[in-house]
Design a protein around this motif. Structure first.
Motif, PDB file in Angstrom:
ATOM      1  N   UNK A  33      12.229 120.105  42.968  1.00 20.99           N
ATOM      2  CA  UNK A  33      11.661 119.107  43.416  1.00 20.99           C
ATOM      3  C   UNK A  33      12.128 118.935  44.709  1.00 20.99           C
ATOM      4  N   UNK A  34      13.469 118.491  44.445  1.00 19.02           N
ATOM      5  CA  UNK A  34      14.357 117.491  45.558  1.00 19.02           C
ATOM      6  C   UNK A  34      13.993 118.091  47.166  1.00 19.02           C
ATOM      7  N   UNK A  35      14.137 119.337  47.119  1.00 15.50           N
ATOM      8  CA  UNK A  35      14.215 119.976  48.407  1.00 15.50           C
ATOM      9  C   UNK A  35      12.649 120.138  48.650  1.00 15.50           C
ATOM     10  N   UNK A  36      11.496 120.135  48.023  1.00 15.56           N
ATOM     11  CA  UNK A  36      10.299 120.348  48.150  1.00 15.56           C
ATOM     12  C   UNK A  36       9.882 118.519  48.749  1.00 15.56           C
ATOM     13  N   UNK A  37      10.542 117.663  47.980  1.00 11.57           N
ATOM     14  CA  UNK A  37      10.356 116.311  48.745  1.00 11.57           C
ATOM     15  C   UNK A  37      10.548 116.291  50.196  1.00 11.57           C
ATOM     16  N   UNK A  38      11.806 116.531  50.264  1.00 16.16           N
ATOM     17  CA  UNK A  38      12.574 116.515  51.814  1.00 16.16           C
ATOM     18  C   UNK A  38      11.841 117.402  52.920  1.00 16.16           C
ATOM     19  N   UNK A  39      10.985 118.383  52.318  1.00 13.88           N
ATOM     20  CA  UNK A  39      10.266 119.376  53.081  1.00 13.88           C
ATOM     21  C   UNK A  39      11.815 120.306  53.389  1.00 13.88           C
ATOM     22  N   UNK A  40      12.267 121.123  52.359  1.00 15.24           N
ATOM     23  CA  UNK A  40      13.181 121.589  52.629  1.00 15.24           C
ATOM     24  C   UNK A  40      12.745 123.277  51.885  1.00 15.24           C
ATOM     25  N   UNK A  41      12.147 122.778  51.853  1.00 14.47           N
ATOM     26  CA  UNK A  41      11.566 123.975  50.200  1.00 14.47           C
ATOM     27  C   UNK A  41       9.938 124.417  50.465  1.00 14.47           C
ATOM     28  N   UNK A  42      10.042 125.461  50.419  1.00 14.78           N
ATOM     29  CA  UNK A  42       8.154 125.527  50.211  1.00 14.78           C
ATOM     30  C   UNK A  42       7.229 124.826  49.264  1.00 14.78           C
ATOM     31  N   UNK A  43       6.680 123.811  49.558  1.00 15.67           N
ATOM     32  CA  UNK A  43       6.156 123.157  47.941  1.00 15.67           C
ATOM     33  C   UNK A  43       5.160 124.143  47.333  1.00 15.67           C
ATOM     34  N   UNK A  44       5.248 124.044  45.972  1.00 13.67           N
ATOM     35  CA  UNK A  44       4.194 124.313  44.879  1.00 13.67           C
ATOM     36  C   UNK A  44       3.031 124.490  45.023  1.00 13.67           C
ATOM     37  N   UNK A  45       1.818 124.755  44.742  1.00 16.10           N
ATOM     38  CA  UNK A  45       0.602 123.649  44.761  1.00 16.10           C
ATOM     39  C   UNK A  45       0.249 124.853  42.496  1.00 16.10           C
ATOM     40  N   UNK A  46      -0.980 123.705  43.184  1.00 14.16           N
ATOM     41  CA  UNK A  46      -1.415 123.825  41.424  1.00 14.16           C
ATOM     42  C   UNK A  46      -2.418 124.593  41.587  1.00 14.16           C
ATOM     43  N   UNK A  49      -4.924 122.946  36.113  1.00 16.10           N
ATOM     44  CA  UNK A  49      -4.333 121.734  36.097  1.00 16.10           C
ATOM     45  C   UNK A  49      -2.533 122.120  35.350  1.00 16.10           C
ATOM     46  N   UNK A  50      -2.430 122.859  34.933  1.00 17.10           N
ATOM     47  CA  UNK A  50      -1.291 123.002  34.132  1.00 17.10           C
ATOM     48  C   UNK A  50      -0.328 124.313  34.674  1.00 17.10           C
ATOM     49  N   UNK A  51      -0.839 124.673  35.894  1.00 16.43           N
ATOM     50  CA  UNK A  51      -0.203 125.772  36.160  1.00 16.43           C
ATOM     51  C   UNK A  51      -0.047 124.943  37.317  1.00 16.43           C
ATOM     52  N   UNK A  52       1.781 125.481  38.281  1.00 18.78           N
ATOM     53  CA  UNK A  52       2.526 125.412  39.332  1.00 18.78           C
ATOM     54  C   UNK A  52       2.461 127.021  39.898  1.00 18.78           C
ATOM     55  N   UNK A  53       2.538 127.242  41.353  1.00 21.10           N
ATOM     56  CA  UNK A  53       2.918 128.309  42.185  1.00 21.10           C
ATOM     57  C   UNK A  53       3.131 128.046  42.800  1.00 21.10           C
ATOM     58  N   UNK A  54       4.231 128.688  43.918  1.00 19.80           N
ATOM     59  CA  UNK A  54       4.616 129.023  45.303  1.00 19.80           C
ATOM     60  C   UNK A  54       4.243 130.177  45.672  1.00 19.80           C
ATOM     61  N   UNK A  55       4.092 130.294  46.767  1.00 18.29           N
ATOM     62  CA  UNK A  55       3.933 131.608  47.713  1.00 18.29           C
ATOM     63  C   UNK A  55       5.357 132.555  48.145  1.00 18.29           C
ATOM     64  N   UNK A  56       4.989 133.586  47.251  1.00 21.56           N
ATOM     65  CA  UNK A  56       6.390 134.649  47.155  1.00 21.56           C
ATOM     66  C   UNK A  56       6.587 134.605  48.400  1.00 21.56           C
ATOM     67  N   UNK A  60      10.168 133.990  50.006  1.00 19.17           N
ATOM     68  CA  UNK A  60      10.729 135.042  50.851  1.00 19.17           C
ATOM     69  C   UNK A  60      11.793 134.429  51.586  1.00 19.17           C
ATOM     70  N   UNK A  61      10.483 134.181  52.667  1.00 20.20           N
ATOM     71  CA  UNK A  61      11.362 133.648  54.443  1.00 20.20           C
ATOM     72  C   UNK A  61      12.124 132.490  53.574  1.00 20.20           C
ATOM     73  N   UNK A  62      12.422 132.026  53.181  1.00 24.36           N
ATOM     74  CA  UNK A  62      12.851 130.363  53.008  1.00 24.36           C
ATOM     75  C   UNK A  62      14.043 130.737  52.569  1.00 24.36           C
TER      76      UNK A  62
END
Length: 79
Positions: A33-46, A49-56, A60-62
Motif C-alpha cells: 500500500x505504501x509503495x502504491x501511494x508513492x508510485x513505486x508499485x502497480x496500482x490496484x483498482x476496484x 465495491x468490495x473487490x480490488x485487483x491488480x493487472x498481472x 510481472x513487469x514490476x
C-alpha cells in the motif's frame, strides 16, 4: 478469480486478487500500500465495491524491473 495461463493474456487483461498478489510478491499488505501511494508499485483498482485487483502484466513487469536493476536495497530502518 483464478490466474490463467499465458495464452489468456492474448485475449485481454489478467487480473489477480489480493491473495494471489501476496503469493507472488513477498511483501506485506502495508508495504505494498505504501509503495502504491508513492508510485513505486502497480496500482490496484476496484472491480466491485468490495473487490480490488491488480493487472498481472503490470505486477510481472514490476518484478522483472527489480530483478534486472541489480541494485541492493538499503537495510530496513536505514536511509
Amino acid at each position: 478469480m483464478k490466474v490463467v495461463d499465458t495464452n489468456a493474456r492474448a485475449l485481454g487483461r489478467v487480473l489477480i486478487n489480493r491473495k494471489q498478489l501476496l503469493k507472488k510478491v513477498p511483501l506485506c499488505e502495508r508495504t505494498i500500500l505504501n509503495m502504491e501511494k508513492r508510485g513505486d508499485f502497480p496500482k490496484r483498482f476496484s472491480v466491485t465495491p468490495r473487490l480490488v485487483a491488480w493487472d498481472l502484466m503490470e505486477v510481472d513487469d514490476w518484478i522483472a524491473r527489480h530483478q534486472t536493476a541489480g541494485v541492493q536495497q538499503p537495510a530496513p530502518g536505514t536511509r
